[in-house]
Design a protein around this motif. Structure first.
Motif, PDB file in Angstrom:
ATOM      1  N   GLU A 167       5.506   6.579  -7.027  1.00  0.00           N
ATOM      2  CA  GLU A 167       4.225   5.938  -7.332  1.00  0.00           C
ATOM      3  C   GLU A 167       3.208   7.001  -7.744  1.00  0.00           C
ATOM      4  O   GLU A 167       2.200   7.234  -7.080  1.00  0.00           O
ATOM      5  N   SER A 168       3.502   7.615  -8.879  1.00  0.00           N
ATOM      6  CA  SER A 168       2.733   8.783  -9.320  1.00  0.00           C
ATOM      7  C   SER A 168       1.428   8.418 -10.014  1.00  0.00           C
ATOM      8  O   SER A 168       0.573   9.269 -10.230  1.00  0.00           O
ATOM      9  N   SER A 169       1.275   7.155 -10.393  1.00  0.00           N
ATOM     10  CA  SER A 169       0.046   6.709 -11.038  1.00  0.00           C
ATOM     11  C   SER A 169      -0.163   5.225 -10.746  1.00  0.00           C
ATOM     12  O   SER A 169       0.779   4.515 -10.365  1.00  0.00           O
ATOM     13  N   ILE A 170      -1.393   4.777 -10.930  1.00  0.00           N
ATOM     14  CA  ILE A 170      -1.691   3.357 -10.747  1.00  0.00           C
ATOM     15  C   ILE A 170      -0.903   2.537 -11.767  1.00  0.00           C
ATOM     16  O   ILE A 170      -0.362   1.479 -11.444  1.00  0.00           O
ATOM     17  N   PHE A 171      -0.814   3.035 -12.994  1.00  0.00           N
ATOM     18  CA  PHE A 171      -0.067   2.337 -14.043  1.00  0.00           C
ATOM     19  C   PHE A 171       1.371   2.092 -13.618  1.00  0.00           C
ATOM     20  O   PHE A 171       1.899   0.978 -13.757  1.00  0.00           O
ATOM     21  N   VAL A 172       2.032   3.124 -13.091  1.00  0.00           N
ATOM     22  CA  VAL A 172       3.438   3.012 -12.689  1.00  0.00           C
ATOM     23  C   VAL A 172       3.597   1.995 -11.560  1.00  0.00           C
ATOM     24  O   VAL A 172       4.498   1.146 -11.595  1.00  0.00           O
ATOM     25  N   LYS A 173       2.721   2.054 -10.571  1.00  0.00           N
ATOM     26  CA  LYS A 173       2.824   1.123  -9.442  1.00  0.00           C
ATOM     27  C   LYS A 173       2.612  -0.321  -9.896  1.00  0.00           C
ATOM     28  O   LYS A 173       3.363  -1.222  -9.506  1.00  0.00           O
ATOM     29  N   VAL A 174       1.611  -0.545 -10.738  1.00  0.00           N
ATOM     30  CA  VAL A 174       1.338  -1.904 -11.213  1.00  0.00           C
ATOM     31  C   VAL A 174       2.483  -2.413 -12.083  1.00  0.00           C
ATOM     32  O   VAL A 174       2.888  -3.579 -11.983  1.00  0.00           O
ATOM     33  N   GLU A 175       3.023  -1.535 -12.921  1.00  0.00           N
ATOM     34  CA  GLU A 175       4.139  -1.932 -13.788  1.00  0.00           C
ATOM     35  C   GLU A 175       5.364  -2.323 -12.960  1.00  0.00           C
ATOM     36  O   GLU A 175       6.035  -3.321 -13.245  1.00  0.00           O
ATOM     37  N   LYS A 176       5.669  -1.530 -11.926  1.00  0.00           N
ATOM     38  CA  LYS A 176       6.794  -1.860 -11.042  1.00  0.00           C
ATOM     39  C   LYS A 176       6.557  -3.186 -10.335  1.00  0.00           C
ATOM     40  O   LYS A 176       7.465  -4.024 -10.228  1.00  0.00           O
ATOM     41  N   ASN A 177       5.338  -3.392  -9.851  1.00  0.00           N
ATOM     42  CA  ASN A 177       5.039  -4.622  -9.133  1.00  0.00           C
ATOM     43  C   ASN A 177       5.143  -5.849 -10.041  1.00  0.00           C
ATOM     44  O   ASN A 177       5.532  -6.926  -9.597  1.00  0.00           O
ATOM     45  N   ARG A 223      -7.668   6.150  -2.019  1.00  0.00           N
ATOM     46  CA  ARG A 223      -6.299   5.825  -2.431  1.00  0.00           C
ATOM     47  C   ARG A 223      -5.744   4.678  -1.584  1.00  0.00           C
ATOM     48  O   ARG A 223      -5.012   3.815  -2.086  1.00  0.00           O
ATOM     49  N   GLY A 224      -6.074   4.665  -0.314  1.00  0.00           N
ATOM     50  CA  GLY A 224      -5.619   3.603   0.572  1.00  0.00           C
ATOM     51  C   GLY A 224      -6.206   2.261   0.191  1.00  0.00           C
ATOM     52  O   GLY A 224      -5.524   1.229   0.267  1.00  0.00           O
ATOM     53  N   PHE A 225      -7.472   2.264  -0.238  1.00  0.00           N
ATOM     54  CA  PHE A 225      -8.105   1.015  -0.677  1.00  0.00           C
ATOM     55  C   PHE A 225      -7.433   0.494  -1.949  1.00  0.00           C
ATOM     56  O   PHE A 225      -7.085  -0.691  -2.041  1.00  0.00           O
ATOM     57  N   VAL A 226      -7.233   1.388  -2.919  1.00  0.00           N
ATOM     58  CA  VAL A 226      -6.588   0.997  -4.172  1.00  0.00           C
ATOM     59  C   VAL A 226      -5.169   0.499  -3.907  1.00  0.00           C
ATOM     60  O   VAL A 226      -4.739  -0.543  -4.440  1.00  0.00           O
ATOM     61  N   ASN A 227      -4.425   1.216  -3.084  1.00  0.00           N
ATOM     62  CA  ASN A 227      -3.055   0.843  -2.775  1.00  0.00           C
ATOM     63  C   ASN A 227      -2.993  -0.532  -2.117  1.00  0.00           C
ATOM     64  O   ASN A 227      -2.134  -1.365  -2.457  1.00  0.00           O
ATOM     65  N   SER A 228      -3.900  -0.793  -1.200  1.00  0.00           N
ATOM     66  CA  SER A 228      -3.928  -2.084  -0.506  1.00  0.00           C
ATOM     67  C   SER A 228      -4.282  -3.225  -1.461  1.00  0.00           C
ATOM     68  O   SER A 228      -3.731  -4.328  -1.359  1.00  0.00           O
ATOM     69  N   MET A 229      -5.187  -2.968  -2.395  1.00  0.00           N
ATOM     70  CA  MET A 229      -5.543  -3.983  -3.379  1.00  0.00           C
ATOM     71  C   MET A 229      -4.345  -4.309  -4.284  1.00  0.00           C
ATOM     72  O   MET A 229      -4.084  -5.475  -4.591  1.00  0.00           O
ATOM     73  N   ILE A 230      -3.621  -3.275  -4.691  1.00  0.00           N
ATOM     74  CA  ILE A 230      -2.447  -3.500  -5.541  1.00  0.00           C
ATOM     75  C   ILE A 230      -1.371  -4.259  -4.760  1.00  0.00           C
ATOM     76  O   ILE A 230      -0.728  -5.170  -5.290  1.00  0.00           O
ATOM     77  N   ASN A 231      -1.169  -3.882  -3.488  1.00  0.00           N
ATOM     78  CA  ASN A 231      -0.199  -4.593  -2.649  1.00  0.00           C
ATOM     79  C   ASN A 231      -0.569  -6.068  -2.518  1.00  0.00           C
ATOM     80  O   ASN A 231       0.303  -6.954  -2.549  1.00  0.00           O
TER      81      ASN A 231
END
Length: 257
Positions: A167-177, A223-231
Motif C-alpha cells: 500500500e505504497s500510495s493512496i492510488f494503489v490502495k483505492v485501486e486494489k479496493n 495516515r491513520g485517518f486516511v486509511n480508515s476512510m478508505i477502509n
C-alpha cells in the motif's frame, strides 16, 4: 536452513520481491507461482539459490495459492505475498515452533506499511494463519478474495509481524479496493447473500469507527485517518456492488423473458 517451504504468488512484484526473498533466504525452499509478470520478477527470483519460479495462469486468489501450496515439499509451510517481508522476530518464532512441534499453526499479525510508514505498535493489526503444517491446512476455494487458510488443528497468535509494503500510495490502495470489492460482491451474490439498505446506510460510518478508534488507527496520525476512510469506503463499495449484482441479474432475467 529452516526446514520450511515458503510459497508466494506473484504478478509484477519486482519493486518489493528482493526484500521479500532476502527475509526468507535461509528457508529450505521458496516456491513462486507467477501469473504473467512483465517486470524483473523472474530475474530477481532466479538470483536466490533456494527459489523456484514457474508460470501458472491466474486461477483466483485461493485457487492460485492452493496450487502453490501443493508444490511445497516440506511439512511446515509459510505463505507470503510478493510485497511482504518476514520480520526477524517471526522467523525466530517459526524456527522454535518447528523445533517444539506442539501446535499446528501460527496466526501472524500483518503490519500494513501505509504510505511508507508502519503502524504504531499500539494499533490493533489484522492477523491471519500464514504458517502451518501442510497436512493440516487448505483453502476455501469459494472465497474470491481475502482468502484464508483453514487449519484442522491447534493455532496460537504469534508475536512477530509480517510487514506488508504494497500500500505504497493512496492510488494503489483505492485501486486494489475497487478490484477487491467487485470480487467480494460477486462472492456474496453467488452465496445468496441479500443486499440490505440498512447495512448500506450504516456500514461506512461503522467501519470507520471500528478502524479509527477500536483498532486505534488514530495513533498513526493523518495516515491513520486516511486509511480508515478508505477502509470505510471499501466496506460501502462491497454492499453497493451487491445491490448492483442483483439489479443486473434482474435485468438479465427480464431481457430473457
Amino acid at each position: 536452513m529452516i526446514p520450511c517451504s515458503v510459497y508466494i504468488v506473484t504478478l509484477n512484484c519486482g519493486a518489493w520481491l528482493k526484500d521479500t526473498l532476502k527475509s526468507v533466504q535461509d528457508f529450505s525452499e521458496v516456491i513462486i507461482l507467477d501469473s504473467g509478470s512483465t517486470d524483473d520478477t523472474y530475474q530477481i527470483a532466479k538470483s536466490f539459490a533456494n527459489v523456484t519460479i514457474s508460470h501458472q495462469d491466474w486461477q483466483g486468489y485461493a485457487g492460485q495459492k492452493s496450487l502453490a501450496l501443493a508444490k511445497c515439499q516440506n511439512e511446515w509451510v509459510l505463505n507470503l505475498d510478493g510485497d511482504e517481508v518476514l520480520s526477524p522476530e517471526l522467523k525466530a518464532e517459526i524456527s522454535q515452533t518447528i523445533q517444539d512441534s506442539q501446535i499446528d499453526a501460527l496466526i501472524t499479525p500483518i503490519n500494513d506499511v501505509f504510505l511508507g510508514v508502519a503502524n504504531s505498535k499500539h494499533t490493533k493489526k489484522h492477523a491471519k494463519i500464514r504458517f502451518f503444517r501442510k497436512s493440516k491446512g487448505h483453502y476455501d476455494l469459494e472465497n474470491k478474495v481475502h482468502e484464508n487458510v483453514i487449519v484442522d488443528g491447534q493455532s496460537i497468535r504469534a508475536d512477530g509481524d509480517i510487514y506488508h509494503y504494497g500500500e505504497s500510495s493512496i492510488f494503489v490502495k483505492v485501486e486494489k479496493n475497487n478490484q477487491y470489492s467487485n470480487l467480494k460482491a460477486i462472492e456474496k451474490f453467488q452465496k445468496g447473500k441479500k443486499p440490505s439498505l440498512l447495512k448500506l446506510s450504516l456500514v461506512m460510518p461503522m467501519t470507520f469507527l471500528k478502524s479509527y478508534f477500536i483498532r486505534r488507527s488514530f495513533l498513526n496520525g493523518w495516515r491513520g485517518f486516511v486509511n480508515s476512510m478508505i477502509n470505510a469506503f471499501y466496506a460501502f463499495l462491497k454492499e453497493a456492488k451487491l445491490f448492483e449484482q442483483y439489479q443486473n441479474a434482474a435485468k438479465k432475467k427480464q431481457d430473457q423473458s
